[in-house]
Scaffold this motif. Structure first.
Motif, short mmCIF file in Angstrom:
data_model
loop_
_atom_site.label_atom_id
_atom_site.label_comp_id
_atom_site.label_asym_id
_atom_site.label_seq_id
_atom_site.Cartn_x
_atom_site.Cartn_y
_atom_site.Cartn_z
N PRO A 126 0.84 -1.20 0.00
CA PRO A 126 0.00 0.00 0.00
C PRO A 126 0.87 1.25 0.00
O PRO A 126 1.98 1.25 0.56
N ARG B 100 -9.78 -7.23 5.35
CA ARG B 100 -11.19 -7.58 5.22
C ARG B 100 -11.59 -8.54 6.34
O ARG B 100 -10.74 -9.20 6.93
N PRO C 197 -18.63 4.56 3.21
CA PRO C 197 -17.21 4.24 3.02
C PRO C 197 -16.35 5.50 3.06
O PRO C 197 -16.71 6.53 2.50
N GLY C 198 -15.21 5.40 3.74
CA GLY C 198 -14.30 6.52 3.87
C GLY C 198 -14.51 7.35 5.11
O GLY C 198 -13.63 8.11 5.52
N GLU D 169 -13.65 2.30 6.20
CA GLU D 169 -13.57 1.34 5.11
C GLU D 169 -13.21 2.09 3.83
O GLU D 169 -13.89 3.03 3.43
N LEU D 170 -12.11 1.67 3.20
CA LEU D 170 -11.65 2.28 1.96
C LEU D 170 -11.38 1.18 0.95
O LEU D 170 -10.59 0.27 1.23
N ASP D 171 -12.03 1.26 -0.19
CA ASP D 171 -11.81 0.28 -1.27
C ASP D 171 -11.98 -1.15 -0.78
O ASP D 171 -11.22 -2.05 -1.15
N GLY D 172 -12.97 -1.37 0.09
CA GLY D 172 -13.28 -2.71 0.54
C GLY D 172 -12.43 -3.22 1.68
O GLY D 172 -12.64 -4.35 2.14
N GLU D 173 -11.46 -2.42 2.14
CA GLU D 173 -10.62 -2.84 3.26
C GLU D 173 -10.78 -1.86 4.42
O GLU D 173 -11.01 -0.66 4.21
N HIS E 168 -9.40 0.20 7.76
CA HIS E 168 -8.19 0.86 8.25
C HIS E 168 -8.41 1.27 9.70
O HIS E 168 -9.48 1.80 10.06
#
Length: 821
Positions: free
Chosen positions: A329, A337, A356-357, A402-406, A408
């Motif tokens: 990354p 996930r 998301p975000g 949640e960013l791009d399905g993952e 943080h």
């Protein structure tokens, strides 16, 4: 029921013991557990579990009971866990490093039927009627009758309580987390399916019995037919010894906290020689991007799993995967996930799912959840919540997005912290200190170096007695390094205690502290800072006042042994000695002529006499002193000649303004390390490369000013020609042309060519180098570089700069050379 194999554990096994019973039959002659030279087959382990279960059953232990385990990490602890659960009872770990008061509290709170352990453990003092010694394995004893509760899959059910693990409590007392068989099996089955063990795979068991990781480390491989190799208790703080065990035994599955990974790399551990198909789980605290990058560069064939979770969700709820060859990354390391068996949600303060975000609080649901807390109804109601739409959830107290399905990780909503992988509720530490301090008490985490610091308004306090009281009640990681008396505790505008202001006070106190005064103090301070993982320490700092644990103590001791020939030293004495005191001690022994065998400091860096014969080597083979010296190069591309002089045995005093300035500029950002070696073992050459846009950190040292100003001016002029730069476009390589007067340009040419290969593989479009010496100019031109821009070095000799001043004639320039890739 199908026969279990290495890759296909028993489907739908209802309990841990049903799974073990099936595997111990199918893999009867396979080695299940190893400790040092002693091994136990699955058949032997199965019989030993039955023997211990028989002893417990005779003592009256049965379904629903609880049994304390006061055992060291070892085969006995694994067998005891399985023997207790086989009877339908639950085990309660009582780690041997807990203070007696904490052990007493847990025993009183959990009310175990008995405590199983070895003579001499803390639990033995709680009364002989509740104490049983752990039975040794008796190979000659007859097998248990299959109808006996001590035999076969046992009396547990999926909803039976398997264990109670005590964690730090926000109310001032530790709380027991109740985990059922079904939750533990859900976690193990995810690992078996997502990362199945192969025939050659074996696992390391290194965690203390009190942590959830100890269960997953030992039972995940054992219950699928793979072998478990136990790190001896005596070697818990020896990270290089642990790595040697991993390599010697071919262990492919390892779980480590990030701080332990950092310690391993800092101490020069060669992780490039790991067994094939190695998978390392990194969890327990935030995984910094620089550390991930550093580990990937050091072990490019290693699969890295970043797991996130807590005891209340059976250890893990999300997983981020970094396989060999995967792009890392660009900035933050995700926690990944949700794993099978977990549902992860990000909710706002009103319990609504955020977009998301958007940052919110992380909640976890699914069969991984614990039953709850033992006798803590209010805490259970606050943490284990029922949502009409999402079901039963655990409120983690962690912030995330949640960013791009993952997912943080983004911090905490409360005062819980993790220090070197150990979960600590600051409220518990504060409540413990408040028992002996009359004034208000607030505990914060100071960042440089990372440690707990307590503040109190009790002006009459015996601070030493208060710390001693904390040491008797709290786990070692939760004992503050220091206590400071203040007139008042600062408050936020809303009237809450302002921890951020107190953390800033810690930083301010560190900034005002007296720095090292002599070359020896500066060297010792740099060694201590590197061991602690911070940028700098002052002359009055010690391991104890900096919150150093057994791992940092071992790292500091290793550095002292390599630098001064130190042989034997009492760790407790070493922890108490300040930088100034250690400098005085080493200085006095050097003056008295004591030999290194008795702990004296030999004369530093004698000039080598043998003519060098270069050979290629890997940076991981360097000693600590050499790695620290090489680290200085990362402050500037202009000091390679002086570093080489130091490695060849010349005076290092000229480098003292730079010592310690590089810790924040992590070596993990480097793309390539290579070097050459003398017959004497001295390293005299190296090459490194990094992203040209990476910012160097002066670490508040004015001597770095000229270097950073010169570099900044070259970059400004280069960007005026090329345009603005983004990360990953232009790499910078440090030319080792100074080697021309030692070994000839052919060696330097090989080093730089190797670095260029790594830069090209990393995807950079151009590479630049800054030349301040005729030898580096010649080498750059041989490698296809062309001059781009330059600045007059004499313009950058302020602040007493010596390195430039020695070379800065009126017409001498620092030239930036460029090569397109």
């Amino acid at each position: 029921m199908s026969t279990p194999s290495m890759n296909t554990p028993t489907p739908n096994a209802p309990t841990l013991n049903a799974q073990f019973a099936a595997v111990s039959v199918a893999a009867a002659e396979r080695i299940g557990v190893q400790l040092d030279e002693q091994t136990w087959t699955y058949a032997a382990l199965g019989r030993w579990v039955g023997q211990v279960a028989g002893v417990l059953a005779q003592a009256g232990v049965g379904p629903g009971d609880r049994v304390g385990l006061a055992l060291p990490r070892g085969a006995e602890a694994i067998v005891a866990m399985l023997a207790v659960t086989q009877l339908g009872a639950a085990f309660i770990p009582l780690p041997l490093d807990w203070p007696a008061a904490r052990v007493a509290f847990v025993i009183d709170d959990a009310s175990p039927s008995l405590v199983l352990g070895a003579p001499g453990s803390q639990a033995a003092d709680r009364g002989p009627t509740r104490w049983r010694s752990m039975p040794d394995f008796n190979p000659g004893a007859p097998s248990a009758d299959p109808a006996d509760p001590a035999a076969g899959p046992g009396q547990a059910t999926p909803t039976s309580l398997a264990c109670m693990l005590y964690t730090s409590g926000s109310t001032g007392q530790p709380k027991g987390v109740c985990l059922e068989h079904a939750a533990l099996l859900t976690r193990l089955q995810w690992m078996w399916q997502a990362w199945p063990w192969g025939p050659a795979d074996r696992s390391l068991h290194r965690s203390s019995l009190g942590f959830i990781d100890a269960i997953t480390e030992s039972l995940a491989p054992l219950l699928c037919g793979a072998g478990v190799v136990i790190l001896p208790q005596r070697d818990s703080a020896d990270v290089l010894g642990m790595l040697a065990l991993i390599q010697d035994q071919g262990l492919t599955r390892v779980s480590l906290v990030p701080s332990l990974v950092r310690q391993l790399l800092d101490l020069g551990g060669d992780v490039s020689r790991l067994p094939p198909r190695s998978v390392w789980v990194v969890s327990g605290e935030r995984f910094e991007h620089t550390l991930l990058t550093r580990l990937r560069h050091a072990a490019p064939e290693l699969t890295i799993l970043n797991l996130y979770g807590c005891t209340e969700v059976t250890g893990d709820a999300t997983c981020a995967v970094f396989e060999p060859g995967d792009a890392l990354p660009p900035e933050r390391v995700p926690i990944g996930r949700a794993i099978a068996g977990a549902r992860v949600h990000v909710l706002d303060p009103h319990g609504q799912v955020v977009a998301p975000g958007v940052v919110g609080e992380l909640y976890v649901g699914g069969p991984l959840l614990a039953r709850g807390y033992h006798h803590r109804p209010e805490e259970q109601q606050a943490r284990f919540v029922d949502d009409a739409g999402l079901g039963r959830l655990f409120r983690t107290g962690d912030l995330g997005q949640e960013l791009d399905g993952e997912f943080h990780y983004a911090g905490r909503v409360d005062s819980q912290v993790k220090l070197r992988g150990v979960r600590i509720e600051l409220g518990e530490v504060e409540a413990t200190l408040a028992e002996v301090l009359a004034g208000e008490v607030v505990v914060v985490v100071a960042s440089q170096p990372p440690r707990l610091v307590a503040f109190t308004t009790d002006t009459r306090a015996d601070l030493g007695a208060a710390l001693a009281h904390a040491a008797r009640r709290l786990p070692p990681a939760a004992v503050p390094a220091t206590i400071s008396v203040v007139d008042e505790i600062p408050l936020t505008p809303s009237g809450k205690r302002d921890r951020i202001a107190l953390e800033a006070r810690c930083a301010s106190q560190s900034a005002r502290a007296a720095g090292p005064k002599t070359p020896l103090e500066r060297e010792l301070a740099s060694m201590l800072a590197l061991s602690l993982g911070c940028s700098e320490v002052d002359r009055e700092h010690s391991l104890a006042t900096c919150g150093g644990d057994s791992l940092t103590t071992a790292a500091f001791l290793t550095r002292l042994r390599e630098r001064f020939g130190l042989r034997e030293v009492e760790p407790g004495w070493l922890r108490s000695q300040s930088v100034a005191a250690l400098a005085e001690w080493f200085g006095s022994r050097s003056e008295s002529g004591s030999g290194s065998e008795s702990g004296a400091a030999p004369s530093p860096n004698p000039r080598p006499k043998a003519k060098p014969t270069p050979s290629r080597w890997d940076i991981q083979a360097a000693t600590l002193a050499e790695r620290d010296a090489l680290a200085l190069l990362s402050t500037s591309v202009f000091v390679e000649r002086e570093i080489l002089s130091q490695l060849c045995g010349l005076r290092a005093d000229d480098l003292s303004p730079y010592a310690g300035a590089v810790v924040d500029q992590s070596l993990a950002e480097r793309l390539a390390w290579t070097a050459v070696e003398r017959e004497t073992g001295q390293r005299v050459g190296f090459c490194l490369a990094h992203d040209f846009t990476a910012q160097l950190n002066p670490a508040s040292r004015p001597a770095m000013g000229p270097t950073l100003a010169l570099l900044g001016e070259l970059m400004r002029r280069y960007e005026a020609q090329r345009g603005s730069l983004g990360p990953g476009e232009v790499a910078e390589i440090a030319m080792t042309g100074a080697l021309a007067r030692i070994d000839g340009l052919e060696v330097a040419h090989a080093l730089e060519t190797h670095a260029l290969h790594n830069i090209t593989r990393a995807g950079f479009s151009s590479v630049v180098t800054i030349c301040t010496h005729p030898a580096t100019v010649e080498l750059a031109e041989q490698l296809g570089f062309s001059a781009s821009v330059g600045v007059r070095m004499q313009d950058f000799t302020w602040h007493g700069e010596r390195l430039f001043a020695e070379r800065a004639g009126p017409d001498v320039q620092a030239l930036l050379y460029e090569r397109k890739l």
